[in-house]
Scaffold this motif. Structure first.
Motif, PDB file in Angstrom:
ATOM      1  N   TYR A   8       0.862  -1.183   0.000  1.00  0.00           N
ATOM      2  CA  TYR A   8       0.000   0.000   0.000  1.00  0.00           C
ATOM      3  C   TYR A   8       0.894   1.228   0.000  1.00  0.00           C
ATOM      4  O   TYR A   8       2.092   1.142   0.266  1.00  0.00           O
ATOM      5  CB  TYR A   8      -0.949   0.022   1.208  1.00  0.00           C
ATOM      6  N   SER A   9       0.312   2.375  -0.323  1.00  0.00           N
ATOM      7  CA  SER A   9       1.081   3.617  -0.301  1.00  0.00           C
ATOM      8  C   SER A   9       0.211   4.790   0.139  1.00  0.00           C
ATOM      9  O   SER A   9       0.304   5.259   1.252  1.00  0.00           O
ATOM     10  CB  SER A   9       1.703   3.884  -1.673  1.00  0.00           C
ATOM     11  N   CYS A  10      -0.664   5.296  -0.763  1.00  0.00           N
ATOM     12  CA  CYS A  10      -1.367   6.557  -0.482  1.00  0.00           C
ATOM     13  C   CYS A  10      -2.432   6.440   0.603  1.00  0.00           C
ATOM     14  O   CYS A  10      -2.710   7.392   1.315  1.00  0.00           O
ATOM     15  CB  CYS A  10      -2.003   7.098  -1.760  1.00  0.00           C
ATOM     16  N   GLU A  11      -3.047   5.284   0.722  1.00  0.00           N
ATOM     17  CA  GLU A  11      -4.158   5.042   1.653  1.00  0.00           C
ATOM     18  C   GLU A  11      -5.344   5.962   1.395  1.00  0.00           C
ATOM     19  O   GLU A  11      -6.176   6.163   2.267  1.00  0.00           O
ATOM     20  CB  GLU A  11      -3.717   5.161   3.117  1.00  0.00           C
ATOM     21  N   GLY A  38      -6.826   5.836  -2.004  1.00  0.00           N
ATOM     22  CA  GLY A  38      -7.522   5.319  -3.167  1.00  0.00           C
ATOM     23  C   GLY A  38      -7.127   5.906  -4.500  1.00  0.00           C
ATOM     24  O   GLY A  38      -7.895   5.819  -5.451  1.00  0.00           O
ATOM     25  N   CYS A  83      -3.444   5.806  -5.777  1.00  0.00           N
ATOM     26  CA  CYS A  83      -2.154   5.379  -6.347  1.00  0.00           C
ATOM     27  C   CYS A  83      -2.221   3.995  -6.995  1.00  0.00           C
ATOM     28  O   CYS A  83      -1.422   3.689  -7.866  1.00  0.00           O
ATOM     29  CB  CYS A  83      -1.061   5.408  -5.286  1.00  0.00           C
ATOM     30  N   GLY A  84      -3.120   3.150  -6.565  1.00  0.00           N
ATOM     31  CA  GLY A  84      -3.266   1.814  -7.145  1.00  0.00           C
ATOM     32  C   GLY A  84      -2.379   0.747  -6.531  1.00  0.00           C
ATOM     33  O   GLY A  84      -2.447  -0.417  -6.911  1.00  0.00           O
ATOM     34  N   THR A  85      -1.536   1.103  -5.595  1.00  0.00           N
ATOM     35  CA  THR A  85      -0.596   0.141  -5.019  1.00  0.00           C
ATOM     36  C   THR A  85      -1.302  -1.018  -4.321  1.00  0.00           C
ATOM     37  O   THR A  85      -0.842  -2.154  -4.370  1.00  0.00           O
ATOM     38  CB  THR A  85       0.329   0.858  -4.007  1.00  0.00           C
ATOM     39  N   CYS A  86      -2.401  -0.771  -3.681  1.00  0.00           N
ATOM     40  CA  CYS A  86      -3.065  -1.804  -2.884  1.00  0.00           C
ATOM     41  C   CYS A  86      -4.097  -2.595  -3.683  1.00  0.00           C
ATOM     42  O   CYS A  86      -4.855  -3.368  -3.094  1.00  0.00           O
ATOM     43  CB  CYS A  86      -3.733  -1.183  -1.660  1.00  0.00           C
ATOM     44  N   CYS A 120      -7.560  -0.015   0.401  1.00  0.00           N
ATOM     45  CA  CYS A 120      -7.340   1.061   1.373  1.00  0.00           C
ATOM     46  C   CYS A 120      -8.614   1.872   1.608  1.00  0.00           C
ATOM     47  O   CYS A 120      -8.799   2.429   2.689  1.00  0.00           O
ATOM     48  CB  CYS A 120      -6.200   1.966   0.939  1.00  0.00           C
ATOM     49  N   MET A 180      -9.360  -1.461  -4.585  1.00  0.00           N
ATOM     50  CA  MET A 180      -8.347  -0.811  -3.756  1.00  0.00           C
ATOM     51  C   MET A 180      -8.793  -1.008  -2.310  1.00  0.00           C
ATOM     52  O   MET A 180      -9.791  -0.426  -1.869  1.00  0.00           O
ATOM     53  CB  MET A 180      -8.229   0.685  -4.061  1.00  0.00           C
TER      54      MET A 180
HETATM   55  S1  FES Z   1      -2.809   2.532  -1.151  1.00  0.00           S
HETATM   56 FE1  FES Z   1      -3.044   3.853  -2.832  1.00  0.00          FE
HETATM   57  S2  FES Z   1      -4.849   3.168  -3.773  1.00  0.00           S
HETATM   58 FE2  FES Z   1      -4.717   2.015  -1.968  1.00  0.00          FE
END
Ligand code: FES
Length: 163
Positions: free
Chosen positions: A110-113, A115, A117-120, A150, A148
């Motif tokens: 995860y990254s931005c938390e 919704g 960045c798409g990481t999660c 997060c 996502m």
């Molecule tokens: S952590 Fe970035 S979209 Fe979920």
């Protein structure tokens, strides 16, 4: 607008500040855009998923999160089934799905938390995810194959994920 002076001097660049010009008319602005052009949007949660006047894929870069949707489950939370881990975790109202998952899968990406960045992004194995991100397009949301975690929730009492 931090780079407005540098950008204003570049050929083919048009700045349209929302505070003085209002919302950009995308159809009019993209009508003369070359097919390989690039559009930078400060935000643009509704823009994903189509090329509009470009006639092809639209690539956006985000400089901030879309509006955050408050997390509240009228049904009183839900359970997330982490199939690969063999664990089931309860997600209480007001708690993020990501936080609940991290207890069982500490290394989950995860990254931005928020919704965007798409990481999660996580594969959904069954059930009906409730999307609150600004990454997926309308067709992807309707398909419900990923979400996502997060900001996403579940519309059903149980949500099986590929984690
Ligand atoms: S952590 Fe970035 S979209 Fe979920």
């Amino acid at each position: 607008m931090a780079y407005r002076e540098e950008l204003a001097g570049l050929p083919g660049v048009t700045l349209v500040p929302q505070d003085t010009e209002g919302l950009l008319d995308l159809d009019a602005a993209l009508g003369g855009c070359p097919l390989d052009g690039r559009l930078l949007l400060r935000s643009g949660g509704a823009a994903a998923g189509g090329g509009g006047a470009l006639g092809g894929p639209l690539h956006t870069e985000r400089f901030g999160a879309a509006a955050v949707v408050p997390v509240a489950d009228p049904g009183g939370g839900f359970e997330v089934e982490l199939r690969r881990s063999g664990r089931t975790v309860r997600v209480e109202p007001g708690r993020s799905l990501l936080d609940a998952v991290r207890e069982a899968v500490p290394g989950v990406a995860y990254s931005c938390e928020e919704g965007w960045c798409g990481t999660c992004e996580t594969k959904v194995l069954a059930g009906t995810p409730e999307h609150h991100d600004s990454v997926l397009g309308e067709e992807e949301r309707a398909a419900g194959a990923s979400m996502m975690i997060c900001v996403g929730r579940s519309r059903a009492p149980r949500l099986p994920l590929d984690l």
